[in-house]
Design a protein around this motif. Sequence first.
Motif, PDB file in Angstrom:
ATOM      1  N   UNK A 322       1.506   3.525 -11.996  1.00  0.00           N
ATOM      2  CA  UNK A 322       1.198   2.865 -10.733  1.00  0.00           C
ATOM      3  C   UNK A 322       2.189   3.318  -9.666  1.00  0.00           C
ATOM      4  N   UNK A 323       1.667   3.486  -8.456  1.00  0.00           N
ATOM      5  CA  UNK A 323       2.547   3.917  -7.374  1.00  0.00           C
ATOM      6  C   UNK A 323       2.000   3.420  -6.048  1.00  0.00           C
ATOM      7  N   UNK A 324       2.880   3.464  -5.043  1.00  0.00           N
ATOM      8  CA  UNK A 324       2.498   3.176  -3.669  1.00  0.00           C
ATOM      9  C   UNK A 324       3.132   4.239  -2.785  1.00  0.00           C
ATOM     10  N   UNK A 336       6.337   6.098  -4.314  1.00  0.00           N
ATOM     11  CA  UNK A 336       7.266   5.315  -5.114  1.00  0.00           C
ATOM     12  C   UNK A 336       6.499   4.748  -6.326  1.00  0.00           C
ATOM     13  N   UNK A 337       6.953   5.124  -7.502  1.00  0.00           N
ATOM     14  CA  UNK A 337       6.372   4.562  -8.722  1.00  0.00           C
ATOM     15  C   UNK A 337       6.936   3.154  -8.918  1.00  0.00           C
ATOM     16  N   UNK A 338       6.059   2.217  -9.201  1.00  0.00           N
ATOM     17  CA  UNK A 338       6.471   0.823  -9.237  1.00  0.00           C
ATOM     18  C   UNK A 338       6.038   0.164 -10.554  1.00  0.00           C
ATOM     19  N   UNK A 339       6.741  -0.901 -10.866  1.00  0.00           N
ATOM     20  CA  UNK A 339       6.356  -1.792 -11.968  1.00  0.00           C
ATOM     21  C   UNK A 339       5.853  -3.085 -11.345  1.00  0.00           C
ATOM     22  N   UNK A 340       4.670  -3.504 -11.736  1.00  0.00           N
ATOM     23  CA  UNK A 340       4.064  -4.688 -11.111  1.00  0.00           C
ATOM     24  C   UNK A 340       4.056  -5.863 -12.083  1.00  0.00           C
ATOM     25  N   UNK A 353      10.979  -0.607  -8.095  1.00  0.00           N
ATOM     26  CA  UNK A 353      10.464   0.649  -7.538  1.00  0.00           C
ATOM     27  C   UNK A 353      10.610   0.766  -6.042  1.00  0.00           C
ATOM     28  N   UNK A 354      10.790  -0.354  -5.317  1.00  0.00           N
ATOM     29  CA  UNK A 354      10.952  -0.295  -3.866  1.00  0.00           C
ATOM     30  C   UNK A 354      12.032  -1.275  -3.443  1.00  0.00           C
ATOM     31  N   UNK A 355      12.548  -1.032  -2.241  1.00  0.00           N
ATOM     32  CA  UNK A 355      13.544  -1.919  -1.687  1.00  0.00           C
ATOM     33  C   UNK A 355      12.863  -3.178  -1.138  1.00  0.00           C
ATOM     34  N   UNK A 356      13.678  -4.180  -0.900  1.00  0.00           N
ATOM     35  CA  UNK A 356      13.122  -5.463  -0.453  1.00  0.00           C
ATOM     36  C   UNK A 356      12.508  -5.380   0.937  1.00  0.00           C
ATOM     37  N   UNK A 357      12.958  -4.423   1.763  1.00  0.00           N
ATOM     38  CA  UNK A 357      12.445  -4.310   3.124  1.00  0.00           C
ATOM     39  C   UNK A 357      11.570  -3.079   3.305  1.00  0.00           C
ATOM     40  N   UNK A 358      10.984  -2.574   2.241  1.00  0.00           N
ATOM     41  CA  UNK A 358      10.193  -1.345   2.306  1.00  0.00           C
ATOM     42  C   UNK A 358       8.966  -1.535   3.189  1.00  0.00           C
TER      43      UNK A 358
END
Length: 403
Positions: A322-324, A336-340, A353-358
């Motif tokens: 998974x990515x965004x 950015x590959x993410x874990x959901x 996978x992302x910063x809090x303010x992405x």
Amino acid sequence: MRIAAFFISSILCLGAGYYVYDESLASVDSEPKQKKDEAVSVETVASQRCDLDERVELVGSLEAVNQVQIRSRIIGYLDRIPFEIGDSVEAEDIVVELNELTYLERVSKANQAHKVALAQQGAATARRDQIQLEVARLKELAADGVGTAQQQEDALSRLAVAQAEIGLEEARVSEASAEFDDARKALDELKIRSPISGVVAERTVEVGDLAKTEEVLMRIVNLKRIRTVVHVVERDYEKVRKGQEATIEVDSVPGRTFTGNVVARAPVVDPETRTARVIIDIENEEEILKPGMHARVAIVASHRDDAQVIPISALQERNGRQFIFVSEADKVARRRYVTTGIRDGELVEVLSGIESDAMVITLGSRLVQDGSTIATTQADWDPVNSLAISESRPTAISAEAAD
């Protein structure tokens, strides 16, 4: 030579066909191509934090929890039906009355037969008592040397017969008494009472009809508690548990939500449908909900406090990952590959996978690739209501324009 040439040409054709096929697959699997220095217009939202519920959404039909079918235990003509469809009924109200003339005659005959049996029993008892006195007198005479042994034997025989007759008359009295009781019970059953409070949902007979024991005369439904039976798919089976709260909506009452609870879950999954039955009871004190209505059910399976969330429309998947895409400060899209985690409608929780303010790309995310130059429009986003309101604020045209 011709055969060899044929085989060679066939091999060349197959090779050319495979090349075209392979190139077509590559074009399908590859990411969208972008012309050099051409910016892709996209919309972005800032990832935010909020409380998040994971819901299992189901559909079903409403049905009554308590309902009874009124039948007659005896055959007879209907004399009175005081309630119409839709009328309210209290427990122990008489809802059907059968004609009592035939059963009054039966009670009268049974009563007379019982009296006759009692009289016959009394006569038999009197005969026995008289013979007992005679037996006693013959014994006294025999003691004085006056009576004979034959007289005593005859008297004792008659006494035994009298005793047997009493036993027979007692049996007749018992039989007559049972018939009398049955006749009186049948008379009582001419008045059929409702075992529950509710409303008349169905009435299949009219005054004058013949009531038969196998026929349903009336159906009474209690609307204070309603239930819906839904079928949960296999992948959501473990998310649904007894005691969970559910929200219910029906089309006939728009804008209103009702609350229920899971009271039962089938212990097995149907091998054909891969679903399991779930029963949800709903309080319905106002009796707004009716059996047969279509219901949309949402069960809160889990809850997360202060979760980092993004719109689920931004999420993509390829090759099991998974990515965004996010918008970087240099106006370039970065994968950015993410874990959901859990999901709820239009929201998905991002665990890593992302910063809090992405700044996450939503609209247009399928048109970019890693490193694409982008022109962004930031949208104000309300994760609680899952709304994004676009505001035309282009922030970049291309890398060259940024320079």
